[in-house]
Design a protein around this motif. Structure first.
Motif, PDB file in Angstrom:
ATOM      1  N   PRO A 133       0.829  -1.229  -0.044  1.00 60.58           N
ATOM      2  CA  PRO A 133      -0.029  -0.170   0.099  1.00 60.58           C
ATOM      3  C   PRO A 133       1.100   1.191   0.053  1.00 60.58           C
ATOM      4  CG  PRO A 133      -0.070  -0.898   2.159  1.00 60.58           C
ATOM      5  CD  PRO A 133       0.675  -1.876   1.174  1.00 60.58           C
ATOM      6  N   PRO A 134       0.573   2.408  -0.820  1.00 64.07           N
ATOM      7  CA  PRO A 134       1.225   3.490  -0.787  1.00 64.07           C
ATOM      8  C   PRO A 134       1.111   4.261   0.671  1.00 64.07           C
ATOM      9  CG  PRO A 134      -0.726   3.909  -1.898  1.00 64.07           C
ATOM     10  CD  PRO A 134      -0.670   2.416  -1.778  1.00 64.07           C
ATOM     11  N   ALA A 135       2.435   4.977   0.829  1.00 59.49           N
ATOM     12  CA  ALA A 135       2.496   5.581   2.190  1.00 59.49           C
ATOM     13  C   ALA A 135       1.918   6.692   2.043  1.00 59.49           C
ATOM     14  CB  ALA A 135       3.753   5.620   2.393  1.00 59.49           C
ATOM     15  N   ARG A 136       1.062   7.303   2.872  1.00 61.54           N
ATOM     16  CA  ARG A 136       0.464   8.574   3.149  1.00 61.54           C
ATOM     17  C   ARG A 136       1.221   9.410   3.804  1.00 61.54           C
ATOM     18  NH1 ARG A 136      -5.893   6.931   4.750  1.00 61.54           N
ATOM     19  NH2 ARG A 136      -6.205   5.239   3.176  1.00 61.54           N
ATOM     20  N   ARG A 137       0.823  10.721   3.653  1.00 61.01           N
ATOM     21  CA  ARG A 137       1.834  11.812   4.209  1.00 61.01           C
ATOM     22  C   ARG A 137       2.114  11.528   5.695  1.00 61.01           C
ATOM     23  NH1 ARG A 137       0.324  17.831   2.849  1.00 61.01           N
ATOM     24  NH2 ARG A 137       0.876  17.105   0.838  1.00 61.01           N
ATOM     25  N   ALA A 138       1.200  11.142   6.511  1.00 64.50           N
ATOM     26  CA  ALA A 138       1.264  10.908   7.905  1.00 64.50           C
ATOM     27  C   ALA A 138       1.861   9.563   8.379  1.00 64.50           C
ATOM     28  CB  ALA A 138       0.131  11.183   8.566  1.00 64.50           C
ATOM     29  N   ALA A 139       2.366   8.800   7.432  1.00 62.66           N
ATOM     30  CA  ALA A 139       2.789   7.256   7.593  1.00 62.66           C
ATOM     31  C   ALA A 139       4.206   7.400   8.510  1.00 62.66           C
ATOM     32  CB  ALA A 139       3.403   6.788   6.183  1.00 62.66           C
TER      33      ALA A 139
END
Length: 504
Positions: free
Chosen positions: A230-236
């Motif tokens: 899964p792609p990492a979001r900004r808050a990952a």
């Protein structure tokens, strides 16, 4: 973190993969229905072979006992009843083991008269299970357990250990949904690495004690890449923490399971490798673990990490050949020390993680997935250089220069309250495909174990230990973890993961 893109496989698909069944016996209601299958679909009616001693031996070795998992049906267990329930569940496992042993010791008689499976094995087992389930129901207040039909067991067939080389080789391309892929380089999936192993008879000889099938092995080069991240979001939380705990060079092993069967010697009926906490056995309390030594380089990590051993088959037996958990539980062969063992804690692709509670218990995978179905199966197998291709229900055959890899991705979501649950599963959960935890759960550092072995690339050459009736199938692989980090070190783990740093 990488996630295997799984195609759903229901339990009912297993018979599709059978090419030979033996004494398919069903106990239900008031008696026994017996059905015998004496020919493989690939034999094309070649009845002249159906009654040979070789074929009869094949038929005798492919059946096992299939019992409903009582532990998975428990919703709550009062603290006051926990020790009694644990003991009853352990007794149920022993009952199945003893019944399977009785079946295995009387295969010839049962083959000649399938009705004996009822009188000798299934009926006595049902009576024992009825008593044990009744005690569990009374102790937990779950009276509905008695009405769930958990007591009767059945005889079922497993894959034939030699027919897969003859029958078109469907399913050799990895997970279900990839049938008939064949090798990417034009070879069939059974070809690579098997060398001159003597063919079908040699395979049957090396695997006869284990219940393995050629279908349990696949050339990793014939498997399509199947890992989705899964792609990492900004808050990952993109950092990681690695704990170097060795690879069990000191040979700490036992057949206990302090999570599932505390206080019960040989509760697993198979041998475990341990790294980390050196005080771990069936009788370890949280206090014992807190005081125990550790094989981890950072002494703040006294956590317990354990998994079933891998054995080489057909090359002699280990020292436990006459011991419980070993030969007495149908686990034979030379135990292999891993070439490498890596323990990492990673973050969430959607947000920050919170600290694990001390003494949190997590089990990933299902030791009984062969009979339970693969809903909780989670361990994966691959080869170095091919780890974007993961197998859940097959062992990999690796090309020259490549080693076998086992990977355990543990649950990364915690309910925020409990360090364990009645079925040892519902207090933790997996994130969804996007990496998000279920409602009411918190993201915690995800434990990822990667264990590497130098093993022969021959079908039937190796297998994990298992409950005897699980026939050493790769889908039964599993890992166990008890968090015994110091508070200080756990804070460091969380800080490293959340800040995007790589720490050790």
């Amino acid at each position: 973190m990488g996630r295997i893109a799984r195609s759903p496989r229901k339990r009912s698909t297993l018979p599709r993969r059978m090419t030979l069944a033996a004494a398919a016996l069903i106990l239900g209601g008031g008696g026994l229905a017996a059905v015998n299958f004496y020919a493989s679909a690939s034999e094309g009616g070649g009845g002249g072979h159906g009654s040979s001693g070789h074929d009869m031996a094949q038929m005798r070795m492919v059946s096992t006992i299939d019992c409903p998992d009582v532990g998975n049906s428990l919703s709550t267990v009062p603290d006051s009843a926990k020790s009694r329930v644990d003991r009853q569940l352990a007794d149920i496992d022993t009952q199945i083991t003893d019944a399977y042993t009785k079946f295995a010791d009387n295969k010839d008689r049962i083959q000649r008269d399938p009705r004996l499976a009822d009188t000798m094995v299934l009926a006595p087992l049902k009576e024992q299970r009825t008593d044990a389930i009744g005690r569990i129901a009374d102790a937990t207040g779950q009276s509905d357990l008695k009405a769930k039909g958990l007591a009767p067991c059945t005889m079922r067939a497993a894959d034939d250990p030699s027919s897969a080389a003859q029958d078109g080789q469907d399913g050799q391309g990895g997970q279900d949904g990839q049938d008939g892929q064949g090798g990417q380089d034009g070879q069939d999936a059974q070809g690579s690495g098997q060398g001159n192993d003597g063919g079908v008879q040699a395979f049957a000889a090396s695997a006869s004690a284990s219940g393995l099938s050629r279908r349990d092995f696949v050339d990793i080069r014939s498997v399509r890449p199947n890992v989705a991240t899964p792609p990492a979001r900004r808050a990952a939380s993109t950092g990681s923490f690695t704990s170097d705990c060795g690879r069990n060079e000191n040979g700490k092993r036992n057949p206990d399971n302090v999570i599932v069967a505390p206080g019960v010697s040989n509760g697993a009926h198979h041998m475990h490798d341990y790294v980390g906490n050196q005080a771990t056995d069936a009788f370890s309390s949280d206090g014992d673990l807190a005081r125990g030594g550790t094989s981890c380089r950072n002494q703040g990590d006294k956590s317990t990490y354990y998994w079933p051993v891998v054995r080489l088959l057909g090359q002699g037996n280990d020292a436990d050949a006459n011991a419980k958990g070993g030969g007495k539980d149908k686990n034979l062969g030379k135990i292999q020390t891993p070439a490498q063992s890596t323990i990492r804690f990673v973050g969430s692709p959607v947000g920050k993680v919170t600290a694990m509670p001390r003494f949190l218990r997590i089990i990933t995978g299902d030791a009984k997935a062969f009979t339970n179905g693969d809903a909780n199966a989670n361990a994966s197998w691959s080869c170095t250089g091919f780890e974007n291709r993961q197998l859940k229900d097959k062992y990999p055959l690796c090309p020259q220069g490549s080693k076998v890899v086992r990977t355990f991705h543990f649950q990364s979501c915690w309910d925020g309250k409990n360090i364990d649950s009645a079925n040892h599963r519902t207090h933790v959960a997996f994130a969804d495909k996007a990496g998000a935890c279920p409602a009411g759960f918190k993201a915690i550092p995800q434990l990822v174990q990667r264990i590497v072995y130098d093993l022969p690339a021959k079908a039937g050459a190796f297998a994990v230990d298992s409950f005897p009736e699980q026939l050493h199938k790769p889908v039964t692989d599993h890992g166990d973890f008890i968090d015994v980090f110091s508070d200080q070190l756990m804070r460091k783990v969380v800080d490293c993961v959340n800040s995007g740093r790589s720490c050790a």
